[in-house]
Scaffold this active site. Structure first.
Site, PDB file in Angstrom:
ATOM      1  CB  CYS A  75      41.179 -85.009 -10.168  1.00 51.80           C
ATOM      2  SG  CYS A  75      40.304 -84.670  -8.639  1.00 51.80           S
ATOM      3  CB  CYS A 225      43.883 -79.418  -4.074  1.00 50.24           C
ATOM      4  SG  CYS A 225      44.429 -79.573  -5.786  1.00 50.24           S
TER       5      CYS A 225
HETATM    6  N1  LIG Z   1      41.143 -77.966 -10.221  1.00 50.31           N
HETATM    7  C1  LIG Z   1      42.180 -78.855 -10.777  1.00 50.31           C
HETATM    8  C2  LIG Z   1      41.586 -80.245 -11.062  1.00 50.31           C
HETATM    9  C3  LIG Z   1      41.153 -80.940  -9.783  1.00 50.31           C
HETATM   10  C4  LIG Z   1      42.341 -81.250  -8.910  1.00 50.31           C
HETATM   11  C5  LIG Z   1      42.047 -81.565  -7.443  1.00 50.31           C
HETATM   12  N2  LIG Z   1      40.681 -81.620  -7.045  1.00 50.31           N
HETATM   13  C6  LIG Z   1      42.803 -82.800  -6.982  1.00 50.31           C
HETATM   14  O1  LIG Z   1      42.326 -83.518  -6.084  1.00 50.31           O
HETATM   15  O2  LIG Z   1      43.928 -83.019  -7.504  1.00 50.31           O
HETATM   16  C7  LIG Z   1      42.722 -78.255 -12.087  1.00 50.31           C
HETATM   17  O3  LIG Z   1      41.998 -77.537 -12.774  1.00 50.31           O
HETATM   18  O4  LIG Z   1      43.893 -78.536 -12.395  1.00 50.31           O
END
Ligand SMILES: N[C@H](CCC[C@H](N)C(=O)O)C(=O)O
Length: 321
Positions: A75, A225
């Site tokens: 993340c 993200c």
């Molecule tokens: N939902 C993503 C994880 C969080 C990634 C995101 N919030 C970031 O800032 O990279 C997954 O299942 O791969």
């Protein structure tokens, strides 16, 4: 009593639980149940729970639990907030954080604005291989700038793991209905990405200036993200060299604000380097009994606002002028 934090990176919101301060760490089932409860019901919810644990070789370890309880390898926005947490806990400004697949270099960066602290984090490892992405499409080993009419007609897509999986398309305009439909389809039972995938659309605004919106696996639409913006920046540098100046940072705008990325391309694309630089804002400190954490009982919380959100909103105003 124990303390947890509510934080965000570009308004991608998380709770941080430091397991190392607990008498008894939560087990995986407790963590999953706590993540779903916190993200649905507390302080207008969040996109995930970031769990800090001990690490043998790094200052700390970060685990990522999405709002739906699923665990992710990485993340990017969350890593900046965990880095700030560890930096302030141990009074260090440069160190490594252990993540599921690699130990990542992090360091405090210059504040993005008054009272808006920022961190620079390494995003790694990189893979384009179908096995690391858990995707299958007509027997392709990689999907790079590939027209995939089954996703959206007359649209090209690229897939990269950093190491969580991302599907990216550069579009003239971001159509939210298309993004939601494709994100929902590829995170339900499907033959293309059986383990799901984070789907990002990118509009190229100018040289080294992007707008990215992501439909995240395990969450849905988020304000930003971090790994999605990082993966998109890498594909931007690879596929749009006419608009990429390798000597400068890339500004990546998103619904929650803006972050910077640095891309250092390598002729072996998996060895390219990505850094993500952006805010690490702590909005609330929450105190509760450790037993309530274990029992997932969140009806007796002592919440204090840090006041940092106001500063972050001033930052957002400043970038939109
Ligand atoms: N939902 C993503 C994880 C969080 C990634 C995101 N919030 C970031 O800032 O990279 C997954 O299942 O791969």
């Amino acid at each position: 009593m124990v303390k947890i934090l509510k934080v965000h990176g570009s308004e991608n919101k998380f709770f941080i639980l430091d397991q190392t301060i607990l008498e008894q760490p939560l087990n995986d089932t407790e963590l999953k149940n706590l993540a779903v409860n916190l993200c649905q019901n507390i302080l207008n919810g969040a996109d995930g729970l970031l769990v800090v644990e001990t690490s043998e070789n790094c200052l700390g370890k970060m685990r990522v639990i999405n709002a739906d309880g699923s665990e992710a390898k990485m993340c990017g926005n969350g890593l900046r907030t965990v880095s700030r947490y560890l930096s302030e806990k141990y009074q260090l400004n440069e160190f490594q954080v252990e993540t599921e697949e690699s130990n990542l270099h992090v360091k405090r960066a210059s504040d993005f604005y008054e009272n808006v602290p920022a961190f620079s984090v390494e995003i790694s490892p990189i893979s384009f291989n179908k096995n690391d992405l858990s995707f299958s499409y007509h027997g392709l080993d990689e999907m790079i700038d590939e027209p995939v009419d089954e996703f959206i007609s007359n649209t090209k897509f690229s897939a990269v793991a950093v190491p969580n999986p991302h599907l990216i398309s550069f579009v003239p305009e971001i159509n939210q209905e298309d993004l939601k439909a494709l994100g929902s389809k590829l995170n339900a039972s499907n033959d293309y990405f059986p383990e799901g995938v984070n789907v990002s659309f990118c509009k190229i605004l100018d040289t080294n200036k992007l707008f990215v919106q992501t439909f995240e696996r395990g969450v849905g639409f988020t304000n930003a993200c971090g790994t999605g913006m990082s993966a998109t920046s890498l594909l931007f540098a690879m596929l749009h060299s006419d608009k990429f100046d390798p000597t400068k940072n890339i500004s990546v705008y998103n619904p929650g604000g803006m972050v910077m990325t640095q891309i250092n391309l390598n002729s072996t694309k998996e060895l390219s380097q990505i850094r993500l630089i952006g805010n690490a804002t702590f909005t609330h400190e929450i105190e509760l009994a450790e037993s309530d954490l274990h029992q997932n009982k969140l009806d007796n919380l002592k919440v204090n606002s840090t006041g940092e959100e106001l500063a972050y909103q001033e930052f957002v105003k400043s970038i939109n002028n």
